[in-house]
Design a protein around this motif. Structure first.
Motif, PDB file in Angstrom:
ATOM      1  N   SER A 161       0.839  -1.200   0.000  1.00 50.18           N
ATOM      2  CA  SER A 161       0.000   0.000   0.000  1.00 50.18           C
ATOM      3  C   SER A 161       0.878   1.257   0.000  1.00 50.18           C
ATOM      4  O   SER A 161       0.546   2.262  -0.599  1.00 50.18           O
ATOM      5  CB  SER A 161      -0.962   0.007   1.182  1.00 50.18           C
ATOM      6  N   ARG A 162       2.035   1.170   0.668  1.00 50.46           N
ATOM      7  CA  ARG A 162       2.925   2.332   0.653  1.00 50.46           C
ATOM      8  C   ARG A 162       3.480   2.559  -0.746  1.00 50.46           C
ATOM      9  O   ARG A 162       3.594   3.678  -1.209  1.00 50.46           O
ATOM     10  CB  ARG A 162       4.063   2.125   1.659  1.00 50.46           C
ATOM     11  N   ARG A 163       3.788   1.448  -1.436  1.00 48.70           N
ATOM     12  CA  ARG A 163       4.256   1.549  -2.814  1.00 48.70           C
ATOM     13  C   ARG A 163       3.209   2.225  -3.711  1.00 48.70           C
ATOM     14  O   ARG A 163       3.501   3.129  -4.477  1.00 48.70           O
ATOM     15  CB  ARG A 163       4.577   0.160  -3.374  1.00 48.70           C
ATOM     16  N   ILE A 164       1.939   1.732  -3.549  1.00 45.41           N
ATOM     17  CA  ILE A 164       0.865   2.263  -4.395  1.00 45.41           C
ATOM     18  C   ILE A 164       0.673   3.747  -4.116  1.00 45.41           C
ATOM     19  O   ILE A 164       0.584   4.570  -5.027  1.00 45.41           O
ATOM     20  CB  ILE A 164      -0.446   1.481  -4.156  1.00 45.41           C
ATOM     21  N   GLY A 218       2.809   5.803  -2.885  1.00 44.84           N
ATOM     22  CA  GLY A 218       3.976   6.538  -3.381  1.00 44.84           C
ATOM     23  C   GLY A 218       3.860   6.775  -4.875  1.00 44.84           C
ATOM     24  O   GLY A 218       4.073   7.890  -5.371  1.00 44.84           O
ATOM     25  N   ALA A 219       3.428   5.737  -5.598  1.00 41.69           N
ATOM     26  CA  ALA A 219       3.284   5.865  -7.048  1.00 41.69           C
ATOM     27  C   ALA A 219       2.202   6.889  -7.380  1.00 41.69           C
ATOM     28  O   ALA A 219       2.364   7.725  -8.276  1.00 41.69           O
ATOM     29  CB  ALA A 219       2.939   4.505  -7.646  1.00 41.69           C
ATOM     30  N   ALA A 220       1.093   6.839  -6.607  1.00 37.22           N
ATOM     31  CA  ALA A 220      -0.001   7.780  -6.847  1.00 37.22           C
ATOM     32  C   ALA A 220       0.473   9.216  -6.625  1.00 37.22           C
ATOM     33  O   ALA A 220       0.167  10.117  -7.401  1.00 37.22           O
ATOM     34  CB  ALA A 220      -1.175   7.461  -5.911  1.00 37.22           C
ATOM     35  N   ARG A 221       1.271   9.391  -5.550  1.00 34.07           N
ATOM     36  CA  ARG A 221       1.755  10.742  -5.248  1.00 34.07           C
ATOM     37  C   ARG A 221       2.655  11.238  -6.386  1.00 34.07           C
ATOM     38  O   ARG A 221       2.595  12.376  -6.787  1.00 34.07           O
ATOM     39  CB  ARG A 221       2.516  10.726  -3.913  1.00 34.07           C
ATOM     40  N   ARG A 222       3.483  10.329  -6.920  1.00 30.85           N
ATOM     41  CA  ARG A 222       4.360  10.737  -8.005  1.00 30.85           C
ATOM     42  C   ARG A 222       3.544  11.107  -9.248  1.00 30.85           C
ATOM     43  O   ARG A 222       3.862  12.052  -9.952  1.00 30.85           O
ATOM     44  CB  ARG A 222       5.346   9.611  -8.328  1.00 30.85           C
ATOM     45  N   LEU A 223       2.447  10.341  -9.498  1.00 28.32           N
ATOM     46  CA  LEU A 223       1.603  10.618 -10.656  1.00 28.32           C
ATOM     47  C   LEU A 223       0.984  12.016 -10.569  1.00 28.32           C
ATOM     48  O   LEU A 223       0.915  12.751 -11.540  1.00 28.32           O
ATOM     49  CB  LEU A 223       0.483   9.575 -10.743  1.00 28.32           C
TER      50      LEU A 223
END
Lengths: 232, 283, 341
Positions: free
Chosen positions: C329-332, C334-339
C-alpha cells in the motif's frame, strides 16, 4: 614501516546514520597521537569502525597494512590493536585475574605478562580473586589498561580513559601511558581532558562533525588556544 | 522408597544434562532452543542406528558428536546471522526447527517404536540396600554426574571455558579482547546441543524410542530452567533434582496429578521468587 | 541485557487525518461484510467449510497475535483457553441442566477468571521465561484432560448435549458451514475493529510503550504489571471465544483441541499473518487452513514443510502478511503521489 592504524577517507555509519564524513589519519609504530573533540563528533565511532560496530561505507581503514572488510569485534585485537573501550567493559562475573587472562593473546609474546602487569598494578595483585566489579572506577580503569596490555599490542587505543576519574587517578593513567610508550607501543588517545592529552601525546587531531578539522604537534602548543577550539 | 528416590535421581540426572545444554545456549545467545527436545530424540535414534557397528559406548559418543555438529550449524546459520534480530524471531525459528527435525526422524526411522539394549555388562539388576535395581539406571545417573562435572571443569579450568563464561556475560567486551566470539559461540552451542544428543542416547535403553519421546522431558527441562533461574547451572541442578524426586514420588503416590506437579512447583517458586531459585542475574 | 523480545512494528504513516482513516475503515468493513455474505454463494462448499473452521481458529491466532503485539511475548499455550472454553461450556451444558445461554456466559467467565489467575503468576517472571511457561502449562492441562476418565471421556472426548436453539438460532443451522461462516465472518470483523480501537486507546498505547521499553514506562511512573496481566486476559478471552464457537459448531470436545500443537499452529498463523494489525492472524489462519486443505498429499509429513516455511518467513519477512500489505500500500500511495506530481 606500515602504520599501526591508517584511515583513508573513511565514511562510517550506524544503520542509516552517517557519522564519519571522510576521516583520514595514520598512527606510525611507537607514535603517541590524541584525537580530541566535543561529545558527539564521532571520536568513538573511529574506534567502533575498527570493531565492526559502525559500518564503513566508503574509504579504507587499515590495521598493520591490512584493510578491514566487515571486521568482527575481535579482528582489531587479533591484528595487535588493544582497545580500552569507553566505560571500561570489565566482565562482571569474572575475577580480576580472569579479566586479565581474557586479554592475553597466546600467539604474541612480549614484555607484558600476568606478572609484569600485576607488578605494575599492585591493587590488582592484592585482589586478584575478587570479581572485577568489586573495584572502584579508577581501579577498574587500571584493570582495563592491564587487560589491554596482556596482549602485548603494537598500538593501545584508549577511549576517554579519564572519564569519571579523580584528577590524581588521571595522573596515574598518564604515568602508565608513558611506561607503555617506553616499551615502543603506539598510543591512540581519545580524550577531552587536555592536561592528559598534553602529557600522553606528541601529536593531535581535532574532530568536529565527523571530520578531522585540524592537526598539530603538542610541542610548543598553546593549550589555551586548543581549549577554545573544543570548548562548548 | 529407595527405588523412588533412585528413579528420581536418574530422571533428575537426565534433566541436568538436558537443561545444562539449554542454559549454555541461553547464556551465550539469549535464546531458548525450542528444538532441544527434538535434538534429544535425534540423539536417541542416532545411537540406535550406530550401536550395531560401534557398540553402546561408541553410540553414546556418536550421538554427542552428531548433535554437536547440528549445534555448530545452528549457531553458524541461525543464531549468529540473526544476532541483532529480536529474540522472538530466533525463538520461532528454533520452533520451526523442532517441527523439521521431528518430521525428519519420522521420515528416516518411521513411526514404530524401537528399543535400544543397554550395554551387555550393565543389563541386570544390582542389589541396592537389599532391593534389586536395574544397574543401567545407575549408569545413567553416573553419566549425568560425570557430564555435569566435566562441563563445570571445562568452563572453570580451561581458557576456552573462560572465554565462554566471558562471552555469556558480555559478548562485545569479550570480542574486543581478541577472543574469537564466533568460534566460542559455535563451540558452546555445539556442546549444548551435543548434551541433548547425549541425554537422548543415554535415555534410549530406559524407554521406547518414538519420534515424540522428547516432548515430555523437554517440557520438564524448560520447567527446570525457569525454576533454576534461566541462566544458572547451579539453580537448574537443584531444580532438576527437585523435579526428579517430585516426578518419581508423584508417579507412585499421585499418579493422576504427576503432570500437574511440575507446574505447581513452578508456580510456587515463581510466586516466591519471580526470577527463579538463582535469579540474581536476571532483572 | 535485553530480555523483552518483540518483532518490529511497521510504522504507519501518521499524516492522514482521523476522518479519512475512519472513512477507510468503513470502506474496508463494508467490503469485508459484503464478501462474507456473498462468499457462501460464490465459493465451493468445501472452501466455505474450511474457512469457517479457519475463522474459529483465527480467534485463537488473534489471541496469540494480540499478546505478542501488546507485550512482545510469544505464547505456546493459548490452546488451553480455546480448549477450556469448550470443556467448561460443554460440561455445564451437558451436566448442569443450566440453560445453554447461561452455561455459555458462566463458562466464559470461568475461563477468563482462571486466565487472570494464571496471568498474575506468570507475568511476574521475566519475559524470556514466558514461552516456556505457557508451553509447560499447556502440556500439563492437556495431560490432565487426556487422562481424566469418566464424563469427559479422556482422550476420546465427549459429545455435548445442545438444545434445539441457542440464542434463538436453531442449532442445526448453527452447525451448518454456510450459516456458521457468516456468523464467524461478522464476529471476526467486529472483533478486529474492537482490537484496533483498543490499540488506539490509552491502555493500548500504554501496553505498547511497556513492550518497547518497560524500564522507561516504569520510570515515568506507570505500573507495568497490571497492564500486562490485562493484555494476557484479553488474549485468553479471544482464544476462549474461538473455542466456544468451535465447540458449538462441532457439538463435540476432545483434548486434541487443547494440545500444544494447536497452540504452536496458532502461533504460526499469527506470525505468518503478522501481528502488527489485528487482521493479520485472521489472514494467517485462513491461509493456513486453505493451504493445508490443498496439500493433503503430504499425509503425516506436514511438519517438515510447515517448519521450513515458518523459518523462511521469519528470516526473510518477519512482519508477515500485514507487513507485506503495508509495503504494497505504501508503494501504491507513493506511485499515486508521483503521478499527481
Amino acid at each position: 614501516m606500515t602504520a599501526c592504524i591508517r584511515f583513508d577517507d573513511v565514511h562510517a555509519y550506524y544503520g542509516g546514520a552517517h557519522i564519519l564524513h571522510g576521516v583520514s589519519f595514520a598512527i606510525e609504530p611507537g607514535e603517541r597521537v590524541a584525537l580530541i573533540g566535543r561529545n558527539g563528533v564521532g571520536k568513538t565511532t573511529v574506534v567502533n569502525s575498527l570493531l565492526g560496530i559502525a559500518r564503513i561505507g566508503s574509504g579504507v581503514a587499515r590495521i598493520a597494512g591490512r584493510a578491514l572488510k566487515n571486521p568482527r569485534t575481535f579482528t582489531a585485537a587479533q591484528l595487535g590493536i588493544a582497545i580500552v573501550p569507553q566505560g571500561r567493559m570489565i566482565v562482571p562475573n569474572l575475577t580480576i585475574e580472569e579479566n586479565l587472562i581474557l586479554g592475553a593473546a597466546p600467539g604474541r609474546k612480549g614484555y607484558w605478562t600476568l606478572e609484569t602487569i600485576l607488578a605494575l598494578f599492585p591493587i590488582l595483585k592484592e585482589r586478584a580473586r575478587s570479581p572485577g566489579t568489586a573495584l572502584s572506577g579508577g581501579q577498574q580503569q587500571m584493570l582495563a589498561l592491564g587487560r589491554a596490555l596482556m596482549g602485548n599490542p603494537t598500538c593501545l587505543v584508549l577511549d576517554e580513559p579519564s572519564e569519571g576519574l579523580a584528577p590524581v587517578i588521571v595522573d596515574d593513567v598518564a604515568d602508565i601511558a608513558a611506561k607503555v610508550a617506553a616499551q615502543g607501543t603506539a598510543i591512540l588517545l581519545i580524550e577531552q581532558n587536555l592536561s592528559l592529552v598534553r602529557r600522553a601525546a606528541d601529536r593531535f587531531g581535532v574532530m568536529a562533525k565527523g571530520r578531522i578539522v585540524s592537526e598539530g604537534s603538542m610541542a610548543g602548543l598553546d593549550i589555551a588556544a586548543l581549549h577554545a577550539h573544543i570548548a562548548i | 522408597m529407595i527405588i523412588q528416590l533412585l528413579n528420581g535421581l536418574v530422571y533428575g540426572g537426565l534433566l541436568v544434562i538436558l537443561s545444562s545444554g539449554l542454559v549454555l545456549i541461553f547464556g551465550l545467545r539469549q535464546v531458548v532452543n525450542f528444538a532441544h527436545g527434538a535434538f534429544y530424540t535425534l540423539g536417541a535414534y542416532v545411537a540406535l542406528s550406530v550401536s550395531a557397528f560401534v557398540g553402546f559406548w561408541g553410540a553414546l559418543a556418536a550421538a554427542f558428536v552428531a548433535l554437536s555438529v547440528v549445534g555448530i550449524a545452528l549457531d553458524r546459520f541461525c543464531f549468529r546471522p540473526l544476532q541483532n534480530r529480536p529474540h522472538a524471531v530466533v525463538l520461532i525459528i528454533t520452533f520451526g526447527l523442532f517441527l523439521i527435525v521431528t518430521d525428519l526422524v519420522q521420515l528416516v526411522w518411521g513411526r514404530e517404536s524401537y528399543s535400544l539394549l543397554p550395554p551387555p555388562d550393565f543389563t541386570g539388576p544390582v542389589d541396592v540396600f537389599g532391593t534389586p535395581y536395574p544397574v543401567y539406571r545407575l549408569v545413567v545417573l553416573a553419566l549425568a554426574v560425570v557430564a555435569a562435572v566435566a562441563l563445570q571443569a571445562w568452563l572453570r579450568l580451561t581458557r576456552i571455558g573462560l572465554h565462554a563464561r566471558a562471552a555469556a556475560t558480555d559478548i562485545v567486551a569479550t570480542g574486543i579482547q581478541g577472543v574469537n566470539t564466533d568460534r566460542v559461540g559455535a563451540l558452546v552451542v555445539g556442546v549444548g546441543c551435543g548434551l541433548a544428543g547425549l541425554a537422548g542416547a543415554a535415555a534410549a535403553p530406559l524407554l521406547a524410542l518414538t519420534p515424540s519421546m522428547g516432548d515430555a522431558i523437554i517440557i520438564d527441562s524448560f520447567v527446570v530452567m525457569v525454576i533454576g533461574g534461566l541462566g544458572s547451572f547451579g539453580g537448574s541442578i537443584v531444580a532438576a533434582a527437585l523435579l526428579g524426586q517430585i516426578q518419581a514420588f508423584g508417579a507412585v503416590y499421585m499418579p493422576s496429578l504427576t503432570t500437574l506437579l511440575p507446574f505447581v512447583l513452578m508456580a510456587a517458586v515463581l510466586v516466591i521468587r519471580p526470577t527463579g531459585l538463582a535469579g540474581a542475574r536476571i532483572s | 541485557m535485553v530480555l523483552e523480545s518483540s518483532l518490529p512494528l511497521p510504522t504507519r504513516q501518521a499524516s492522514d487525518s482521523s476522518r479519512s482513516r475512519a472513512a477507510r475503515w468503513l470502506v474496508w468493513s463494508v467490503l469485508a461484510v459484503v464478501v462474507t455474505v456473498l462468499a457462501p454463494t460464490l465459493c465451493s462448499a468445501r472452501v466455505i467449510a474450511v474457512s469457517s473452521q479457519a475463522l474459529m481458529f483465527g480467534f485463537l491466532a488473534m489471541g496469540t497475535g494480540f499478546i505478542h503485539k501488546h507485550s512482545g511475548l510469544l505464547s505456546f499455550g493459548h490452546a488451553v483457553w480455546f480448549g477450556l472454553a469448550g470443556y467448561s461450556v460443554g460440561i455445564l451444558a451437558t451436566f448442569s441442566g443450566l440453560p445453554i445461554e447461561l452455561a455459555i456466559a458462566i463458562g466464559l467467565v470461568l475461563v477468563v477468571a482462571l486466565a487472570a489467575l494464571v496471568a498474575m503468576v506468570i507475568m511476574r517472571s521475566p519475559g524470556i521465561a514466558f514461552s516456556m511457561l505457557t508451553l509447560a502449562i499447556n502440556v500439563a492441562v492437556f495431560e490432565l484432560f487426556n487422562r481424566m476418565r469418566g464424563a469427559t471421556g479422556g482422550a476420546d472426548g465427549f459429545s455435548i448435549a445442545l438444545p434445539e436453539t441457542i440464542f434463538g438460532v436453531p442449532t442445526t443451522s448453527l452447525q451448518s458451514p454456510q450459516t456458521m461462516f457468516v456468523i464467524m465472518g461478522i464476529t471476526t470483523i467486529v472483533t478486529v475493529g474492537a482490537l484496533t480501537l483498543f490499540e488506539r486507546s490509552h491502555l493500548g498505547q500504554l501496553t505498547l510503550a511497556i513492550r518497547e521499553n518497560p524500564e522507561r514506562a516504569r520510570f515515568i511512573g506507570y505500573d507495568i504489571y497490571w497492564p500486562r496481566v490485562i493484555v494476557f486476559v484479553i488474549s485468553a478471552a479471544l482464544a476462549a471465544i474461538g473455542g466456544l464457537l468451535f465447540t458449538l459448531y462441532t457439538g463435540f470436545v476432545s483434548p486434541e483441541v487443547l494440545g500444544f500443537m494447536t497452540s504452536g499452529q496458532a502461533m504460526i498463523m499469527a506470525m505468518v499473518g503478522g501481528t502488527a494489525a489485528a487482521w493479520g492472524p485472521v489472514a494467517g489462519a485462513l491461509m493456513f487452513f486453505l493451504v493445508r486443505d490443498r496439500v493433503t498429499f503430504l499425509g503425516d509429513h506436514w511438519m517438515l514443510p510447515l517448519g521450513s516455511a515458518l523459518i523462511v518467513v521469519m528470516a526473510v519477512w518477519p512482519t508477515g502478511l500485514v507487513g507485506a500489505a503495508d509495503f504494497v500500500s505504501r508503494r501504491i500511495r507513493g506511485a499515486a503521489r508521483r503521478l499527481h506530481g
